[in-house]
Design a protein around this motif. Structure first.
Motif, PDB file in Angstrom:
ATOM      1  N   ASP A   6       0.828  -1.204   0.000  1.00  8.29           N
ATOM      2  CA  ASP A   6       0.000   0.000   0.000  1.00  8.29           C
ATOM      3  C   ASP A   6       0.867   1.261   0.000  1.00  8.29           C
ATOM      4  N   LYS A   7       2.031   1.155   0.620  1.00  6.55           N
ATOM      5  CA  LYS A   7       2.914   2.311   0.747  1.00  6.55           C
ATOM      6  C   LYS A   7       3.869   2.462  -0.440  1.00  6.55           C
ATOM      7  N   SER A   8       4.187   1.329  -1.095  1.00  9.54           N
ATOM      8  CA  SER A   8       5.280   1.368  -2.075  1.00  9.54           C
ATOM      9  C   SER A   8       4.893   1.105  -3.529  1.00  9.54           C
ATOM     10  N   LYS A   9       3.696   0.568  -3.769  1.00  8.83           N
ATOM     11  CA  LYS A   9       3.322   0.197  -5.138  1.00  8.83           C
ATOM     12  C   LYS A   9       1.990   0.850  -5.531  1.00  8.83           C
ATOM     13  N   PRO A  10       2.040   1.994  -6.223  1.00 10.94           N
ATOM     14  CA  PRO A  10       0.815   2.703  -6.612  1.00 10.94           C
ATOM     15  C   PRO A  10      -0.146   1.854  -7.434  1.00 10.94           C
ATOM     16  N   THR A  11       0.385   0.992  -8.304  1.00  8.38           N
ATOM     17  CA  THR A  11      -0.501   0.177  -9.143  1.00  8.38           C
ATOM     18  C   THR A  11      -1.258  -0.852  -8.313  1.00  8.38           C
ATOM     19  N   TRP A  12      -0.671  -1.275  -7.218  1.00  5.52           N
ATOM     20  CA  TRP A  12      -1.354  -2.222  -6.312  1.00  5.52           C
ATOM     21  C   TRP A  12      -2.602  -1.568  -5.709  1.00  5.52           C
ATOM     22  N   LYS A  13      -2.443  -0.350  -5.254  1.00  2.00           N
ATOM     23  CA  LYS A  13      -3.552   0.339  -4.588  1.00  2.00           C
ATOM     24  C   LYS A  13      -4.739   0.590  -5.507  1.00  2.00           C
ATOM     25  N   LYS A  14      -4.496   0.545  -6.819  1.00  2.00           N
ATOM     26  CA  LYS A  14      -5.570   0.802  -7.776  1.00  2.00           C
ATOM     27  C   LYS A  14      -6.401  -0.432  -8.106  1.00  2.00           C
ATOM     28  N   LEU A  15      -5.968  -1.593  -7.687  1.00  2.00           N
ATOM     29  CA  LEU A  15      -6.693  -2.824  -8.007  1.00  2.00           C
ATOM     30  C   LEU A  15      -8.058  -2.822  -7.311  1.00  2.00           C
ATOM     31  N   PRO A  16      -9.121  -3.200  -8.029  1.00  4.87           N
ATOM     32  CA  PRO A  16     -10.468  -3.194  -7.447  1.00  4.87           C
ATOM     33  C   PRO A  16     -10.575  -3.968  -6.136  1.00  4.87           C
ATOM     34  N   ALA A  17      -9.962  -5.131  -6.056  1.00  2.00           N
ATOM     35  CA  ALA A  17     -10.049  -5.939  -4.838  1.00  2.00           C
ATOM     36  C   ALA A  17      -9.368  -5.249  -3.663  1.00  2.00           C
ATOM     37  N   VAL A  18      -8.283  -4.529  -3.956  1.00 10.76           N
ATOM     38  CA  VAL A  18      -7.580  -3.799  -2.901  1.00 10.76           C
ATOM     39  C   VAL A  18      -8.444  -2.643  -2.420  1.00 10.76           C
ATOM     40  N   LYS A  19      -9.020  -1.903  -3.369  1.00 11.75           N
ATOM     41  CA  LYS A  19      -9.902  -0.787  -3.012  1.00 11.75           C
ATOM     42  C   LYS A  19     -11.097  -1.260  -2.192  1.00 11.75           C
ATOM     43  N   ALA A  20     -11.607  -2.447  -2.511  1.00 13.20           N
ATOM     44  CA  ALA A  20     -12.791  -2.978  -1.829  1.00 13.20           C
ATOM     45  C   ALA A  20     -12.457  -3.654  -0.503  1.00 13.20           C
ATOM     46  N   GLY A  21     -11.178  -3.746  -0.183  1.00 12.81           N
ATOM     47  CA  GLY A  21     -10.790  -4.403   1.060  1.00 12.81           C
ATOM     48  C   GLY A  21     -10.965  -5.916   1.014  1.00 12.81           C
ATOM     49  N   GLN A  22     -10.899  -6.470  -0.199  1.00 19.98           N
ATOM     50  CA  GLN A  22     -11.097  -7.907  -0.367  1.00 19.98           C
ATOM     51  C   GLN A  22      -9.766  -8.619  -0.662  1.00 19.98           C
ATOM     52  N   VAL A  23      -8.797  -8.327   0.194  1.00 19.62           N
ATOM     53  CA  VAL A  23      -7.487  -8.976   0.141  1.00 19.62           C
ATOM     54  C   VAL A  23      -7.329  -9.801   1.409  1.00 19.62           C
ATOM     55  N   ILE A  24      -7.033 -11.072   1.261  1.00 18.89           N
ATOM     56  CA  ILE A  24      -6.878 -11.951   2.414  1.00 18.89           C
ATOM     57  C   ILE A  24      -5.514 -12.635   2.357  1.00 18.89           C
ATOM     58  N   SER A  25      -5.144 -13.218   3.461  1.00 14.90           N
ATOM     59  CA  SER A  25      -3.859 -13.894   3.551  1.00 14.90           C
ATOM     60  C   SER A  25      -3.954 -15.311   2.992  1.00 14.90           C
ATOM     61  N   ARG A  26      -2.891 -15.725   2.317  1.00 19.17           N
ATOM     62  CA  ARG A  26      -2.778 -17.119   1.899  1.00 19.17           C
ATOM     63  C   ARG A  26      -1.662 -17.785   2.697  1.00 19.17           C
ATOM     64  N   VAL A  27      -1.985 -18.866   3.348  1.00 22.47           N
ATOM     65  CA  VAL A  27      -0.962 -19.646   4.056  1.00 22.47           C
ATOM     66  C   VAL A  27      -0.289 -20.516   2.998  1.00 22.47           C
ATOM     67  N   THR A  28       0.717 -19.968   2.374  1.00 28.01           N
ATOM     68  CA  THR A  28       1.330 -20.588   1.205  1.00 28.01           C
ATOM     69  C   THR A  28       1.996 -21.923   1.529  1.00 28.01           C
ATOM     70  N   GLU A  29       2.630 -22.003   2.666  1.00 28.97           N
ATOM     71  CA  GLU A  29       3.230 -23.260   3.105  1.00 28.97           C
ATOM     72  C   GLU A  29       2.523 -23.685   4.390  1.00 28.97           C
ATOM     73  N   PRO A  30       1.419 -24.415   4.264  1.00 29.42           N
ATOM     74  CA  PRO A  30       0.646 -24.783   5.447  1.00 29.42           C
ATOM     75  C   PRO A  30       1.440 -25.662   6.411  1.00 29.42           C
ATOM     76  N   ILE A  31       1.073 -25.563   7.672  1.00 31.13           N
ATOM     77  CA  ILE A  31       1.537 -26.522   8.674  1.00 31.13           C
ATOM     78  C   ILE A  31       0.568 -27.693   8.563  1.00 31.13           C
ATOM     79  N   PHE A  32       1.069 -28.860   8.187  1.00 23.36           N
ATOM     80  CA  PHE A  32       0.185 -29.951   7.810  1.00 23.36           C
ATOM     81  C   PHE A  32      -0.336 -30.765   8.993  1.00 23.36           C
ATOM     82  N   SER A  33      -1.108 -30.082   9.828  1.00 21.29           N
ATOM     83  CA  SER A  33      -1.901 -30.744  10.858  1.00 21.29           C
ATOM     84  C   SER A  33      -3.338 -30.292  10.646  1.00 21.29           C
TER      85      SER A  33
END
Length: 349
Positions: A300-327
């Motif tokens: 949000d602070k460093s990439k102007p093009t990121w802030k313009k994305l509709p999902a970012v503007k709508a607050g629809q950005v969530i975390s992905r646990v890319t490497e899950p703990i497999f339990s």
């Protein structure tokens, strides 16, 4: 080789986004058998007699006794910890620069662990040897049996010191590594019939069914899976990652980069410049939560093009646990959070 970027972020050399095991050597320690399964057992304490385990390379490791001094990839160690098995040493992302536990360390007390390597390419062989390891455990993000976070250039020396176990998290769905890690934990002395374990598995099954229903009811919600570096934005495909393959099978509508675009990463993801980060229309963006990736707050602070994305503007950005703990304990909330996000999301385009 530089740290890969798993289905999006970091996976083996090209494992662009992926996961791994973090298991540490464990000394046998007794614990009382509590019905909630909360007691912790170091290594194979409480079990006697010969031990064997057939891993996902088809190799069977045999020992005269259940391993006590266990060393593992951090994420694997964290999964074993959820089953009451404590390891002695770990390798892989364990401690952040400010001294806090990395997301892949789960509930482990990292102050009690011997950290053999904290970053890609790090593996202190002398420190590893000093633990007198009984077994080394890690995940695998390719079909060649490459052990995650075991450096290619020193693997021969490392693997001479103790037998190894590899659990595949490549091109299969999430339930597979969950079942395999539980089987491994049971072989090491875990009580998989403890109330805590049984309830965690039931929660995972319920979360899977809920995500299936939510995805079916919201088929028009498009989800993009991303990871960020200073130079590039990575859009992950679903066909190699255990989490995304499973979510897709449950009906989640993912944006899929073309195969040609993923060729450069071995099939994991597409590289986009920040000028072209708006190539796809997404209603939800799932962003790599690993410490190796730039997080949304910093974008949000460093990439102007990121802030313009509709999902970012709508607050629809969530975390992905890319490497899950497999339990099951750690994976159930991942499905619940994704179901919540899809259920609440607004269609943007």
């Amino acid at each position: 080789m530089s740290q890969p970027r798993l289905p999006l972020p970091s996976r083996r050399g090209i494992l662009a986004a992926g996961g791994a095991l973090g298991l540490t050597a464990v000394l046998a320690a007794c614990g009382d058998d509590k019905k909630d399964g909360s007691s912790k057992t170091e290594g194979g304490a409480g079990k006697s007699g010969p031990w064997s385990f057939k891993d996902d390379r088809g190799e069977t490791v045999k020992k005269d006794a259940t391993p006590k001094n266990i060393v593992a990839f951090t994420g694997v160690a964290a999964a074993l910890f959820d089953y009451g098995i404590q390891v002695k040493g770990v390798f892989g992302p364990t401690e952040t620069k400010d001294g806090k536990p990395d997301v892949q360390a789960g509930d482990m007390d990292i102050s009690k662990l011997t950290i053999i390597g904290n970053e890609w390419g790090q593996f202190k062989i002398e420190k590893y040897a000093s633990l007198a390891p009984d077994v080394l455990i890690s995940t695998m993000f390719d079909g060649q049996g490459t052990l995650w976070y075991v450096p290619e250039e020193s693997k021969d020396k490392i693997l001479k010191l103790a037998p190894s176990v590899g659990i595949s998290v490549y091109d299969r769905q999430l339930p597979h590594p969950l079942q395999r890690i539980q089987a491994l934990a049971e072989s090491l002395g875990a009580d998989v019939k403890a109330d805590k374990v049984v309830k965690a598995k039931k929660r995972f099954e319920d979360a899977s069914e809920r995500l299936r229903k939510v995805a079916k009811a919201n088929k028009d919600i498009k989800v993009l899976v991303g990871s960020a570096s200073q130079e590039l934005f990575y859009v992950s495909g679903t066909n190699l990652s255990v989490d995304l393959e499973y979510f897709k099978a449950l009906g989640v509508n993912f944006i899929e980069p073309p195969e040609k675009a993923k060729k450069e990463s071995g099939g994991w993801f597409e590289n986009l410049s920040w000028e072209n980060v708006d190539k796809y229309d997404a209603d939800i963006i799932m962003m790599d939560n690993r410490t190796s990736a730039i997080q949304p707050a910093d974008l949000d602070k460093s990439k102007p093009t990121w802030k313009k994305l509709p999902a970012v503007k709508a607050g629809q950005v969530i975390s992905r646990v890319t490497e899950p703990i497999f339990s099951y304990d750690k994976c159930a909330p991942i499905l619940e959070d994704l179901a919540d996000a899809i259920e609440k999301a607004k269609k943007l385009k």
